[in-house]
Design a protein around this motif. Sequence first.
Motif, short mmCIF file in Angstrom:
data_model
loop_
_atom_site.label_atom_id
_atom_site.label_comp_id
_atom_site.label_asym_id
_atom_site.label_seq_id
_atom_site.Cartn_x
_atom_site.Cartn_y
_atom_site.Cartn_z
N VAL A 1 37.51 45.61 40.20
CA VAL A 1 39.11 45.44 39.49
C VAL A 1 39.03 46.67 38.03
N ASP A 2 38.19 46.81 37.59
CA ASP A 2 38.29 47.64 36.07
C ASP A 2 36.84 48.59 35.88
N GLU A 62 35.96 41.82 41.66
CA GLU A 62 36.05 40.26 42.00
C GLU A 62 35.37 40.37 43.57
N LYS A 66 39.21 35.94 33.44
CA LYS A 66 40.12 37.52 33.13
C LYS A 66 38.73 38.77 32.07
#
Length: 179
Positions: free
Chosen positions: A31-32, A49, A86
């Motif tokens: 996700v990043d 994730e 997050k």
Amino acid sequence: MRKFCFLLLVFMLCRVSVAQDDSLYLRGVVVDGPYKTTAVENAELSVLETGDAEYPVSLVLDVKNSDGVSARQLVDKYDVSGSPPKVESIFFYPVQDVKNVFVLVSWEINSRGIGTYGTLYQVYAYARSSNGRLISNRLIQANRYLSGIDGFSEGVPQTFAYKDAASIKAYVKKHLNTP
């Protein structure tokens, strides 16, 4: 002696169980990232994730050996704390002349019954160990100013000052990197 052998066996089984559990956090959707890092040679960092209910986000390090084969290492995993974690920011900055990877993680919190709501922030940092892995920087982890709520805590307004890379770097430079 028999008791000792039994305890040793239980301890070894527990360690195997923990190692197997950690493998869950090495898989998932990126996700990043990936981000190249010089903290560990030939390595890239990614946020995954994981799909796990307790630790839905993990930070992994992919290290390429001389043959170009990549091996994945778990750096850390982030738990649910009122809401899923997050990752707000990943950046690189030295702490006392040692390269560190910084990760700013946030959680939305909402316990209006006790007057606590807003965003909880935690700054993490990781430095290279002697065996080439990234390990938690205890100086950052134990620093009470690098964790806090931006919102209300038991009805009292709270402001967390370190919600981005620039403010965290300024704090580290002023308070931790001074001679």
